[in-house]
Design a protein around this motif. Structure first.
Motif, short mmCIF file in Angstrom:
data_model
loop_
_atom_site.label_atom_id
_atom_site.label_comp_id
_atom_site.label_asym_id
_atom_site.label_seq_id
_atom_site.Cartn_x
_atom_site.Cartn_y
_atom_site.Cartn_z
N THR A 42 0.97 -1.16 0.07
CA THR A 42 -0.01 0.15 -0.11
C THR A 42 0.79 1.31 0.03
O THR A 42 1.76 1.48 0.92
CB THR A 42 -0.94 0.07 1.28
N GLN A 43 0.64 2.20 -1.00
CA GLN A 43 1.21 3.53 -0.94
C GLN A 43 0.05 4.59 -0.68
O GLN A 43 -0.85 4.68 -1.75
CB GLN A 43 2.06 3.58 -2.30
N LEU A 44 0.23 5.56 0.17
CA LEU A 44 -0.51 6.49 0.26
C LEU A 44 -0.09 7.79 0.29
O LEU A 44 0.97 8.16 0.16
CB LEU A 44 -1.27 6.45 1.82
N ALA A 45 -0.86 8.90 -0.26
CA ALA A 45 -0.37 10.25 -0.41
C ALA A 45 -1.46 11.03 0.69
O ALA A 45 -2.37 10.72 0.76
CB ALA A 45 -0.59 10.79 -1.69
N ILE A 46 -0.70 11.75 1.42
CA ILE A 46 -1.29 12.59 2.60
C ILE A 46 -0.96 14.01 2.71
O ILE A 46 0.27 14.35 2.49
CB ILE A 46 -1.05 11.93 4.12
N SER A 47 -1.91 14.86 2.75
CA SER A 47 -1.74 16.24 2.75
C SER A 47 -2.68 17.12 3.58
O SER A 47 -3.73 16.38 4.12
CB SER A 47 -1.83 16.97 1.25
N THR A 48 -2.30 18.14 4.19
CA THR A 48 -3.00 18.94 4.97
C THR A 48 -3.00 20.41 4.57
O THR A 48 -1.85 20.79 4.11
CB THR A 48 -2.57 18.90 6.48
N ASP A 49 -3.65 21.12 4.84
CA ASP A 49 -3.89 22.73 4.38
C ASP A 49 -4.53 23.52 5.29
O ASP A 49 -5.88 23.05 5.60
CB ASP A 49 -4.36 22.67 2.84
N CYS A 50 -4.22 24.67 5.33
CA CYS A 50 -5.13 25.88 6.09
C CYS A 50 -5.63 26.91 5.05
O CYS A 50 -4.75 27.24 4.29
CB CYS A 50 -4.32 26.40 7.28
N HIS A 51 -6.89 27.19 5.33
CA HIS A 51 -7.40 28.04 4.39
C HIS A 51 -7.99 29.64 5.26
O HIS A 51 -8.58 29.46 5.94
CB HIS A 51 -8.66 27.49 3.65
N VAL A 52 -7.38 30.52 4.64
CA VAL A 52 -7.53 31.82 5.45
C VAL A 52 -7.96 33.20 4.47
O VAL A 52 -7.40 34.43 4.68
CB VAL A 52 -6.32 32.17 6.08
#
Length: 330
Positions: A42-52
């Motif tokens: 299994t290969q996953l891509a994970i990301s996070t982002d803040c929106h202002v």
């Protein structure tokens, strides 16, 4: 504010403040998402982002659409199929419930278009005057086809640089929504989920090496990041770079360079030259790739640098943005 611009000050902040205590091989790569392998299959891509973003609503989008599309796109830039999102809301005391309902509905619509589900969330309320109405943080996860390796460090000598359409629309649309242009304009943000475009490209070619969405800091900053990651030089051609006339006019009046203006629905791809025509054909048949063009090529030198061939035949360095242009645009 310059530390949030997507340029040199932000890169310095990440390198000097965040990376030393949090350093690990996944984070160190520096792509739009982290590629993880929880097991050999299994290969996953994970990301996070803040929106202002300010204002919360702008021509072509709003903070809800931006939150979904931004994270979907970051996950998709590693060739992943985005599947699930989480969403955290920081609400300012006094925010109208009707406003929040419009934002959440927009997130629903954008999630359905992208084919993802929002599966977890959190809500906090802060005192009046402690936020700009509403902030949203999203995280996303997607699956990557086994063996697929894409990222900023995979550009190869002889590759071409392709952009999916005209640049700078989002940043100028947000500026116009603030009433800071000094004239009326019909410019719309390009905010859009790009995962279906990316899938069509990957289905057609196995000679794609890099995807990158040129958000904060624009095309110039994104290409500089890739040049450094891949230890190559990149040359782009001014006459090939697509810019809508209204965006060009606004930039000229305000002293901006479209190369540094944020985009939220465009992608850069770097791929083998032999597949360039095929990829352009595929992209131009899709909803968000109709304006795709080749804008540059990859060289062995100057390593880590981006050069611009001007319309007049001269060459200049396209450096990383030092300060801020437009605060709170994504």
């Amino acid at each position: 504010m310059g530390h949030g611009s997507g340029g040199k000050m932000m890169n310095d902040l990440i390198r000097d403040t965040f990376l030393p205590p949090l350093d690990n091989p996944i984070l160190r790569v520096g792509d739009d998402a982290g590629a993880v392998e929880p097991n050999p299959y299994t290969q996953l891509a994970i990301s996070t982002d803040c929106h202002v973003v300010t204002p919360l609503f702008f021509p072509g989008g709003d903070i809800g659409k931006l939150a979904v599309c931004g994270t979907v796109n970051d996950v998709a830039m590693l060739g992943a199929v985005p599947q699930y999102l989480t969403a955290g809301f920081i609400l300012e005391e006094g925010l109208e419930i009707e406003t929040l309902e419009l934002v959440v509905q927009s997130m629903k619509t954008s999630s359905e278009e992208a084919g993802v589900q929002i599966v977890a969330g959190d809500t906090k309320v802060v005192q009046r005057g402690k936020a700009d109405g509403l902030y949203i943080t999203t995280a996303g996860i997607g699956t990557v086809k086994p063996g697929l390796k894409l990222g900023g460090s995979y550009a190869k000598i002889g590759d071409v640089v392709i952009i999916s359409g005209p640049i700078g629309d989002h940043g100028i649309a947000v500026l116009g929504a603030r009433g800071e242009l000094g004239f009326e304009t019909s410019i719309q943000s390009d905010c859009a989920p790009l995962n279906h475009l990316i899938k069509a490209m990957l289905d057609a070619s196995d000679n794609i090496h890099v995807f990158r969405d040129p958000t904060r800091g624009g095309v110039a900053s994104a290409l500089n990041e890739i040049a450094v990651q891949s230890k190559v030089g990149i040359t782009i051609f001014e006459q090939n770079i697509p810019v809508n006339p209204s965006v060009q006019a606004a930039c000229e009046m305000l002293g901006f360079d479209p190369l540094y203006i944020a985009n939220e629905g465009k992608l850069i791809t770097i791929a083998g030259r032999e597949d360039a025509d095929l990829l352009l054909e595929i992209m131009r048949k899709t909803k968000y790739g109709e304006g795709a063009v080749v804008i540059g090529e990859v060289h062995n030198a100057p390593e880590g640098r981006v050069l611009l061939k001007t319309k007049y035949g001269s060459t200049r360095v396209v450096d990383v943005l030092s300060g801020e242009i437009l605060p709170r645009i994504c």
